[in-house]
Design a protein around this motif. Structure first.
Motif, PDB file in Angstrom:
ATOM      1  N   VAL A  11      10.030  37.586  35.313  1.00 49.83           N
ATOM      2  CA  VAL A  11       8.602  37.709  35.124  1.00 49.83           C
ATOM      3  C   VAL A  11       8.088  37.234  33.783  1.00 49.83           C
ATOM      4  CG1 VAL A  11       6.844  39.418  35.012  1.00 49.83           C
ATOM      5  CG2 VAL A  11       8.209  39.407  36.961  1.00 49.83           C
ATOM      6  N   ARG A  12       9.128  37.678  32.586  1.00 51.88           N
ATOM      7  CA  ARG A  12       8.944  37.330  31.401  1.00 51.88           C
ATOM      8  C   ARG A  12       9.019  35.985  31.207  1.00 51.88           C
ATOM      9  NH1 ARG A  12       6.361  38.246  27.112  1.00 51.88           N
ATOM     10  NH2 ARG A  12       7.534  38.070  25.065  1.00 51.88           N
ATOM     11  N   GLN A  13       9.918  35.042  31.571  1.00 51.71           N
ATOM     12  CA  GLN A  13      10.057  33.838  31.504  1.00 51.71           C
ATOM     13  C   GLN A  13       9.011  33.024  32.121  1.00 51.71           C
ATOM     14  OE1 GLN A  13      12.635  32.375  29.850  1.00 51.71           O
ATOM     15  NE2 GLN A  13      12.089  30.380  30.012  1.00 51.71           N
ATOM     16  N   LYS A  14       8.294  33.458  33.298  1.00 52.53           N
ATOM     17  CA  LYS A  14       7.289  32.896  33.878  1.00 52.53           C
ATOM     18  C   LYS A  14       5.937  32.918  32.920  1.00 52.53           C
ATOM     19  CE  LYS A  14       8.415  33.046  38.810  1.00 52.53           C
ATOM     20  NZ  LYS A  14       8.125  33.651  40.107  1.00 52.53           N
ATOM     21  N   GLN A  15       5.711  34.195  32.116  1.00 53.38           N
ATOM     22  CA  GLN A  15       4.745  34.223  31.432  1.00 53.38           C
ATOM     23  C   GLN A  15       4.885  33.366  30.155  1.00 53.38           C
ATOM     24  OE1 GLN A  15       5.123  38.396  30.362  1.00 53.38           O
ATOM     25  NE2 GLN A  15       3.776  39.171  31.987  1.00 53.38           N
ATOM     26  N   ILE A  16       6.110  33.225  29.593  1.00 53.58           N
ATOM     27  CA  ILE A  16       6.260  32.364  28.462  1.00 53.58           C
ATOM     28  C   ILE A  16       5.904  30.920  29.001  1.00 53.58           C
ATOM     29  CG2 ILE A  16       8.154  31.216  26.943  1.00 53.58           C
ATOM     30  CD1 ILE A  16       9.464  34.125  27.054  1.00 53.58           C
ATOM     31  N   GLU A  17       6.426  30.574  30.190  1.00 54.55           N
ATOM     32  CA  GLU A  17       6.058  29.065  30.682  1.00 54.55           C
ATOM     33  C   GLU A  17       4.421  28.938  30.686  1.00 54.55           C
ATOM     34  OE1 GLU A  17       8.034  26.475  30.987  1.00 54.55           O
ATOM     35  OE2 GLU A  17       9.635  27.482  30.016  1.00 54.55           O
ATOM     36  N   ARG A  18       3.830  29.966  31.232  1.00 53.23           N
ATOM     37  CA  ARG A  18       2.536  29.817  31.311  1.00 53.23           C
ATOM     38  C   ARG A  18       1.791  29.570  30.064  1.00 53.23           C
ATOM     39  NH1 ARG A  18       0.986  34.812  33.930  1.00 53.23           N
ATOM     40  NH2 ARG A  18       2.174  34.002  35.771  1.00 53.23           N
ATOM     41  N   LYS A  19       2.234  30.423  29.136  1.00 49.40           N
ATOM     42  CA  LYS A  19       1.606  30.462  27.900  1.00 49.40           C
ATOM     43  C   LYS A  19       1.718  29.060  27.240  1.00 49.40           C
ATOM     44  CE  LYS A  19       1.656  35.528  26.590  1.00 49.40           C
ATOM     45  NZ  LYS A  19       2.220  36.458  25.972  1.00 49.40           N
ATOM     46  N   LYS A  20       2.891  28.592  27.458  1.00 49.07           N
ATOM     47  CA  LYS A  20       3.211  27.099  26.737  1.00 49.07           C
ATOM     48  C   LYS A  20       2.281  26.053  27.488  1.00 49.07           C
ATOM     49  CE  LYS A  20       8.186  27.765  25.636  1.00 49.07           C
ATOM     50  NZ  LYS A  20       9.634  27.096  26.130  1.00 49.07           N
ATOM     51  N   ARG A  21       2.264  26.099  28.803  1.00 43.75           N
ATOM     52  CA  ARG A  21       1.349  25.284  29.467  1.00 43.75           C
ATOM     53  C   ARG A  21      -0.126  25.464  29.062  1.00 43.75           C
ATOM     54  NH1 ARG A  21       2.507  26.900  34.798  1.00 43.75           N
ATOM     55  NH2 ARG A  21       4.781  26.969  34.783  1.00 43.75           N
ATOM     56  N   ILE A  22      -0.697  26.504  28.878  1.00 43.44           N
ATOM     57  CA  ILE A  22      -2.020  26.820  28.093  1.00 43.44           C
ATOM     58  C   ILE A  22      -2.085  26.259  26.819  1.00 43.44           C
ATOM     59  CG2 ILE A  22      -3.601  28.628  27.673  1.00 43.44           C
ATOM     60  CD1 ILE A  22      -2.366  30.210  29.811  1.00 43.44           C
ATOM     61  N   LEU A  23      -1.198  26.541  26.107  1.00 41.41           N
ATOM     62  CA  LEU A  23      -1.151  26.156  24.627  1.00 41.41           C
ATOM     63  C   LEU A  23      -1.046  24.487  24.537  1.00 41.41           C
ATOM     64  CD1 LEU A  23      -1.352  26.705  21.479  1.00 41.41           C
ATOM     65  CD2 LEU A  23       1.278  26.886  21.665  1.00 41.41           C
ATOM     66  N   THR A  24      -0.383  23.947  25.336  1.00 39.90           N
ATOM     67  CA  THR A  24      -0.103  22.410  25.631  1.00 39.90           C
ATOM     68  C   THR A  24      -1.555  22.114  25.985  1.00 39.90           C
ATOM     69  OG1 THR A  24       2.051  22.477  26.243  1.00 39.90           O
ATOM     70  CG2 THR A  24       1.029  20.585  26.416  1.00 39.90           C
ATOM     71  N   VAL A  25      -2.301  22.424  26.923  1.00 45.99           N
ATOM     72  CA  VAL A  25      -3.381  21.751  27.525  1.00 45.99           C
ATOM     73  C   VAL A  25      -4.625  22.002  26.417  1.00 45.99           C
ATOM     74  CG1 VAL A  25      -5.409  22.436  29.071  1.00 45.99           C
ATOM     75  CG2 VAL A  25      -2.846  22.245  29.846  1.00 45.99           C
ATOM     76  N   VAL A  26      -4.578  23.212  25.661  1.00 47.15           N
ATOM     77  CA  VAL A  26      -5.577  23.399  24.439  1.00 47.15           C
ATOM     78  C   VAL A  26      -5.271  22.403  23.455  1.00 47.15           C
ATOM     79  CG1 VAL A  26      -6.159  25.134  22.710  1.00 47.15           C
ATOM     80  CG2 VAL A  26      -5.911  25.880  25.071  1.00 47.15           C
TER      81      VAL A  26
END
Length: 133
Positions: A11-26
Motif C-alpha cells: 500500500v505504501r509503495q502504491k502511494q509513493i508511485e501515485r505521488k510520483k506520477r502526480i508530481l511528474t504531471v504537475v
C-alpha cells in the motif's frame, strides 16, 4: 514478516508511485505552461508591431547611389565624353531625383550623339516633367 506488514509495504509503495506520477504531471504541466506564457507575449508583439522600416536602409540606398555617381563622375573627369558613364550617371541622377543634373547630362549626350533618337526622346520627357512641376 507478517502478511499485514507486506500489505502495508504494498500500500505504501502504491502511494509513493501515485505521488510520483502526480508530481511528474504537475511538473510537465508547469514546464509547458511557463513556455506558453513566455512565448505568447512575444508572438503578440511580433503580430501587433511589425518591424519598423529603418531609415538606415533608405540612407544606405541613397549613399550607394551617391557613391556610384561619384565613381562615374571620376570616369568622366578622365574621359569627359564617355558615353556609357554619361548614360549611367544620368540614370543615377534620375534615381536620386536630381532631374536638373540628369537633364544636363542628357543634353550633352544629344550633342555628342545626334543620331541617337532615344536620347532625344528621354531628354524631351525630362524637360516636360520639369515644366510640369
Amino acid at each position: 514478516m507478517t502478511s499485514s506488514d507486506k500489505d502495508y509495504f504494498v500500500v505504501r509503495q502504491k502511494q509513493i508511485e501515485r505521488k510520483k506520477r502526480i508530481l511528474t504531471v504537475v511538473s510537465v504541466v508547469s514546464f509547458f505552461g511557463s513556455m506558453v506564457m513566455g512565448a505568447v507575449p512575444a508572438i503578440q508583439r511580433a503580430i501587433q508591431s511589425p518591424p519598423p522600416v529603418t531609415t538606415a536602409t533608405t540612407v544606405s540606398a541613397e549613399s550607394t547611389l551617391q557613391e556610384q555617381a561619384k565613381g562615374y563622375e571620376l570616369v568622366l573627369q578622365r574621359e569627359p565624353n564617355n558615353q556609357a558613364a554619361l548614360e549611367k550617371l544620368s540614370l543615377l541622377r534620375v534615381q536620386m531625383k536630381d532631374f536638373k543634373g540628369a537633364t544636363d547630362i542628357l543634353e550633352k549626350l544629344v550633342k555628342l550623339h545626334p543620331d541617337r533618337q532615344d536620347y532625344k526622346v528621354v531628354l524631351e520627357d525630362m524637360k516636360k516633367q520639369q515644366q510640369g512641376k
